[in-house]
Design a protein around this motif. Sequence first.
Motif, PDB file in Angstrom:
ATOM      1  N   ILE A 164       0.839  -1.201   0.000  1.00 51.22           N
ATOM      2  CA  ILE A 164       0.000   0.000   0.000  1.00 51.22           C
ATOM      3  C   ILE A 164       0.875   1.252   0.000  1.00 51.22           C
ATOM      4  CG2 ILE A 164      -1.640   1.368   1.373  1.00 51.22           C
ATOM      5  CD1 ILE A 164      -2.850  -1.353   2.261  1.00 51.22           C
ATOM      6  N   LEU A 165       1.922   1.237   0.801  1.00 47.74           N
ATOM      7  CA  LEU A 165       2.836   2.383   0.844  1.00 47.74           C
ATOM      8  C   LEU A 165       3.520   2.581  -0.502  1.00 47.74           C
ATOM      9  CD1 LEU A 165       4.381   1.867   4.388  1.00 47.74           C
ATOM     10  CD2 LEU A 165       2.680   3.575   3.696  1.00 47.74           C
ATOM     11  N   ASP A 166       3.872   1.489  -1.165  1.00 48.35           N
ATOM     12  CA  ASP A 166       4.479   1.591  -2.499  1.00 48.35           C
ATOM     13  C   ASP A 166       3.489   2.178  -3.504  1.00 48.35           C
ATOM     14  OD1 ASP A 166       6.881   0.553  -1.625  1.00 48.35           O
ATOM     15  OD2 ASP A 166       6.456  -1.485  -2.329  1.00 48.35           O
ATOM     16  N   ILE A 167       2.240   1.764  -3.428  1.00 45.42           N
ATOM     17  CA  ILE A 167       1.208   2.281  -4.333  1.00 45.42           C
ATOM     18  C   ILE A 167       1.005   3.776  -4.119  1.00 45.42           C
ATOM     19  CG2 ILE A 167      -1.273   2.203  -4.866  1.00 45.42           C
ATOM     20  CD1 ILE A 167      -1.083  -0.864  -4.296  1.00 45.42           C
ATOM     21  N   GLN A 168       1.059   4.218  -2.867  1.00 44.75           N
ATOM     22  CA  GLN A 168       0.892   5.640  -2.580  1.00 44.75           C
ATOM     23  C   GLN A 168       1.976   6.490  -3.216  1.00 44.75           C
ATOM     24  OE1 GLN A 168       0.626   5.739   1.738  1.00 44.75           O
ATOM     25  NE2 GLN A 168      -1.553   6.182   1.593  1.00 44.75           N
ATOM     26  N   LYS A 169       3.134   5.910  -3.480  1.00 42.64           N
ATOM     27  CA  LYS A 169       4.245   6.652  -4.071  1.00 42.64           C
ATOM     28  C   LYS A 169       4.100   6.812  -5.587  1.00 42.64           C
ATOM     29  CE  LYS A 169       7.413   4.899  -0.567  1.00 42.64           C
ATOM     30  NZ  LYS A 169       8.523   3.960  -0.330  1.00 42.64           N
ATOM     31  N   LEU A 170       3.182   6.074  -6.183  1.00 39.24           N
ATOM     32  CA  LEU A 170       2.991   6.134  -7.631  1.00 39.24           C
ATOM     33  C   LEU A 170       2.346   7.442  -8.047  1.00 39.24           C
ATOM     34  CD1 LEU A 170       1.548   2.552  -8.268  1.00 39.24           C
ATOM     35  CD2 LEU A 170       3.869   3.350  -8.765  1.00 39.24           C
ATOM     36  N   LYS A 171       2.510   7.771  -9.319  1.00 40.04           N
ATOM     37  CA  LYS A 171       1.806   8.925  -9.876  1.00 40.04           C
ATOM     38  C   LYS A 171       0.308   8.612  -9.881  1.00 40.04           C
ATOM     39  CE  LYS A 171       5.623  10.171 -12.881  1.00 40.04           C
ATOM     40  NZ  LYS A 171       6.104  10.252 -14.262  1.00 40.04           N
ATOM     41  N   GLU A 172      -0.500   9.641  -9.812  1.00 41.73           N
ATOM     42  CA  GLU A 172      -1.959   9.486  -9.718  1.00 41.73           C
ATOM     43  C   GLU A 172      -2.516   8.576 -10.808  1.00 41.73           C
ATOM     44  OE1 GLU A 172      -5.809   9.594  -8.458  1.00 41.73           O
ATOM     45  OE2 GLU A 172      -4.041  10.296  -7.378  1.00 41.73           O
ATOM     46  N   ASN A 173      -2.086   8.776 -12.031  1.00 41.35           N
ATOM     47  CA  ASN A 173      -2.586   7.974 -13.145  1.00 41.35           C
ATOM     48  C   ASN A 173      -2.250   6.490 -12.950  1.00 41.35           C
ATOM     49  OD1 ASN A 173      -3.879   7.654 -15.672  1.00 41.35           O
ATOM     50  ND2 ASN A 173      -1.871   7.530 -16.658  1.00 41.35           N
ATOM     51  N   ASP A 174      -1.041   6.204 -12.493  1.00 32.42           N
ATOM     52  CA  ASP A 174      -0.630   4.823 -12.249  1.00 32.42           C
ATOM     53  C   ASP A 174      -1.422   4.211 -11.092  1.00 32.42           C
ATOM     54  OD1 ASP A 174       1.219   4.977 -14.322  1.00 32.42           O
ATOM     55  OD2 ASP A 174       2.855   5.574 -12.982  1.00 32.42           O
ATOM     56  N   ARG A 175      -1.677   4.998 -10.053  1.00 34.91           N
ATOM     57  CA  ARG A 175      -2.492   4.517  -8.923  1.00 34.91           C
ATOM     58  C   ARG A 175      -3.889   4.131  -9.386  1.00 34.91           C
ATOM     59  NH1 ARG A 175      -0.337   8.638  -5.747  1.00 34.91           N
ATOM     60  NH2 ARG A 175      -2.174   9.891  -6.077  1.00 34.91           N
ATOM     61  N   GLN A 176      -4.459   4.937 -10.252  1.00 31.39           N
ATOM     62  CA  GLN A 176      -5.793   4.637 -10.764  1.00 31.39           C
ATOM     63  C   GLN A 176      -5.803   3.302 -11.493  1.00 31.39           C
ATOM     64  OE1 GLN A 176      -7.044   8.007 -13.084  1.00 31.39           O
ATOM     65  NE2 GLN A 176      -7.267   9.325 -11.301  1.00 31.39           N
ATOM     66  N   HIS A 177      -4.758   3.024 -12.244  1.00 30.47           N
ATOM     67  CA  HIS A 177      -4.661   1.744 -12.952  1.00 30.47           C
ATOM     68  C   HIS A 177      -4.554   0.574 -11.962  1.00 30.47           C
ATOM     69  CE1 HIS A 177      -4.514   3.179 -17.044  1.00 30.47           C
ATOM     70  NE2 HIS A 177      -3.629   4.102 -16.687  1.00 30.47           N
ATOM     71  N   VAL A 178      -3.750   0.756 -10.937  1.00 32.04           N
ATOM     72  CA  VAL A 178      -3.592  -0.297  -9.935  1.00 32.04           C
ATOM     73  C   VAL A 178      -4.923  -0.588  -9.244  1.00 32.04           C
ATOM     74  CG1 VAL A 178      -2.526  -0.877  -7.708  1.00 32.04           C
ATOM     75  CG2 VAL A 178      -1.138   0.148  -9.526  1.00 32.04           C
ATOM     76  N   PHE A 179      -5.662   0.437  -8.886  1.00 31.58           N
ATOM     77  CA  PHE A 179      -6.934   0.239  -8.202  1.00 31.58           C
ATOM     78  C   PHE A 179      -8.019  -0.273  -9.126  1.00 31.58           C
ATOM     79  CE2 PHE A 179      -5.135   3.325  -5.023  1.00 31.58           C
ATOM     80  CZ  PHE A 179      -5.029   2.391  -4.008  1.00 31.58           C
ATOM     81  N   ALA A 180      -7.866  -0.078 -10.433  1.00 37.15           N
ATOM     82  CA  ALA A 180      -8.854  -0.568 -11.384  1.00 37.15           C
ATOM     83  C   ALA A 180      -8.685  -2.073 -11.649  1.00 37.15           C
ATOM     84  CB  ALA A 180      -8.747   0.203 -12.694  1.00 37.15           C
ATOM     85  N   LEU A 181      -7.492  -2.608 -11.417  1.00 36.27           N
ATOM     86  CA  LEU A 181      -7.225  -4.013 -11.716  1.00 36.27           C
ATOM     87  C   LEU A 181      -8.179  -4.989 -11.022  1.00 36.27           C
ATOM     88  CD1 LEU A 181      -3.337  -4.100 -11.811  1.00 36.27           C
ATOM     89  CD2 LEU A 181      -4.903  -4.438 -13.718  1.00 36.27           C
ATOM     90  N   PRO A 182      -8.463  -4.842  -9.740  1.00 38.26           N
ATOM     91  CA  PRO A 182      -9.376  -5.813  -9.101  1.00 38.26           C
ATOM     92  C   PRO A 182     -10.793  -5.804  -9.700  1.00 38.26           C
ATOM     93  CG  PRO A 182      -8.176  -4.585  -7.441  1.00 38.26           C
ATOM     94  CD  PRO A 182      -7.894  -3.924  -8.754  1.00 38.26           C
ATOM     95  N   ASP A 183     -11.161  -4.747 -10.349  1.00 39.05           N
ATOM     96  CA  ASP A 183     -12.519  -4.629 -10.916  1.00 39.05           C
ATOM     97  C   ASP A 183     -12.627  -5.247 -12.308  1.00 39.05           C
ATOM     98  OD1 ASP A 183     -13.322  -3.295  -8.638  1.00 39.05           O
ATOM     99  OD2 ASP A 183     -12.829  -1.332  -9.483  1.00 39.05           O
ATOM    100  N   THR A 184     -11.531  -5.765 -12.863  1.00 40.43           N
ATOM    101  CA  THR A 184     -11.534  -6.289 -14.224  1.00 40.43           C
ATOM    102  C   THR A 184     -11.694  -7.800 -14.254  1.00 40.43           C
ATOM    103  OG1 THR A 184      -9.130  -6.416 -14.226  1.00 40.43           O
ATOM    104  CG2 THR A 184     -10.108  -4.396 -15.130  1.00 40.43           C
TER     105      THR A 184
END
Length: 53
Positions: A32-52
């Motif tokens: 989670i801490l690693d994800i928080q360090k990502l750029k906003e656009n990349d974070r959105q992609h990471v959070f969209a993955l479980p919904d696919t």
Amino acid sequence: MTTQLAEALEVSLDYLVRSTDVLLKKNIVSKILDIQKLKENDRQHVFALPDTN
């Protein structure tokens, strides 16, 4: 000392002192801490993955 115990048990300090009922394992918190360090656009992609499904 309490922080070291939480680290040894691989749980969050909040879980150890019963501030939460949610068990957050150390490796999950680290991700989670690693994800928080990502750029906003990349974070959105990471959070969209479980919904696919």
